[in-house]
Design a protein around this motif. Sequence first.
Motif, mmCIF file in Angstrom:
data_model
loop_
_atom_site.group_PDB
_atom_site.id
_atom_site.type_symbol
_atom_site.label_atom_id
_atom_site.label_comp_id
_atom_site.label_asym_id
_atom_site.label_seq_id
_atom_site.Cartn_x
_atom_site.Cartn_y
_atom_site.Cartn_z
ATOM 1 N N GLU A 72 0.830 -1.210 0.000
ATOM 2 C CA GLU A 72 0.000 0.000 0.000
ATOM 3 C C GLU A 72 0.865 1.261 0.000
ATOM 4 O O GLU A 72 0.571 2.226 -0.702
ATOM 5 C CB GLU A 72 -0.947 -0.002 1.210
ATOM 6 N N LYS A 75 2.468 1.680 -3.400
ATOM 7 C CA LYS A 75 1.492 2.217 -4.358
ATOM 8 C C LYS A 75 1.335 3.710 -4.170
ATOM 9 O O LYS A 75 1.259 4.473 -5.139
ATOM 10 C CB LYS A 75 0.144 1.501 -4.171
ATOM 11 N N ARG A 76 1.317 4.166 -2.911
ATOM 12 C CA ARG A 76 1.210 5.604 -2.643
ATOM 13 C C ARG A 76 2.409 6.342 -3.213
ATOM 14 O O ARG A 76 2.275 7.373 -3.869
ATOM 15 C CB ARG A 76 1.093 5.861 -1.130
ATOM 16 N N TYR A 78 4.437 5.264 -5.636
ATOM 17 C CA TYR A 78 4.372 5.147 -7.094
ATOM 18 C C TYR A 78 3.420 6.198 -7.676
ATOM 19 O O TYR A 78 3.760 6.904 -8.634
ATOM 20 C CB TYR A 78 3.934 3.736 -7.481
ATOM 21 N N ASP A 79 2.248 6.311 -7.093
ATOM 22 C CA ASP A 79 1.272 7.292 -7.575
ATOM 23 C C ASP A 79 1.815 8.716 -7.456
ATOM 24 O O ASP A 79 1.599 9.548 -8.347
ATOM 25 C CB ASP A 79 -0.043 7.163 -6.811
ATOM 26 N N ALA A 80 2.529 9.017 -6.372
ATOM 27 C CA ALA A 80 3.111 10.355 -6.189
ATOM 28 C C ALA A 80 4.199 10.621 -7.235
ATOM 29 O O ALA A 80 4.300 11.738 -7.757
ATOM 30 C CB ALA A 80 3.682 10.494 -4.776
ATOM 31 N N VAL A 82 4.360 9.256 -10.290
ATOM 32 C CA VAL A 82 3.662 9.438 -11.567
ATOM 33 C C VAL A 82 3.021 10.827 -11.623
ATOM 34 O O VAL A 82 3.140 11.535 -12.630
ATOM 35 C CB VAL A 82 2.613 8.320 -11.773
ATOM 36 N N LYS A 83 2.363 11.231 -10.533
ATOM 37 C CA LYS A 83 1.690 12.533 -10.493
ATOM 38 C C LYS A 83 2.679 13.674 -10.733
ATOM 39 O O LYS A 83 2.356 14.658 -11.397
ATOM 40 C CB LYS A 83 0.987 12.718 -9.149
#
Length: 124
Positions: A72, A75-76, A78-80, A82-83
């Motif tokens: 989890e 994923k947080r 990774y998303d940051a 990408v953003k």
Amino acid sequence: MPVERIVPNVTTTDLNATREFYCDILGLTAEVQMDDFMMLSSPADPSVQITVNDHAFPGLPPGFGVDVGTPEEQKRVYDAVVKRGLPIVEPLADMPWGIRRFSVIDPSGVRVTVVVRIEALPSE
């Protein structure tokens, strides 16, 4: 957002000589060793580690790994990444030796591999 450990990663042109240096001289043990990759650790504290590869991924700069503890949290992160549009140089993938990882280039040009431990993949 606790980081559980940070593991330096070095590249080498002679994996055997590098293993001999770290194991025979410094006393580390080869926890994982494949044709192009080694994970070395301290017998006194297995969380003290260094990884070595033999340029199996040409063009990747040296760097280090950061264990973020849980899928989890990974994923947080990774998303940051990408953003923010940071360059991902190794996609998110499960590795056979029991980690999920991706690599990003930080703003200073250093490769950071974000890892979590998972079940080792079954061998074929």
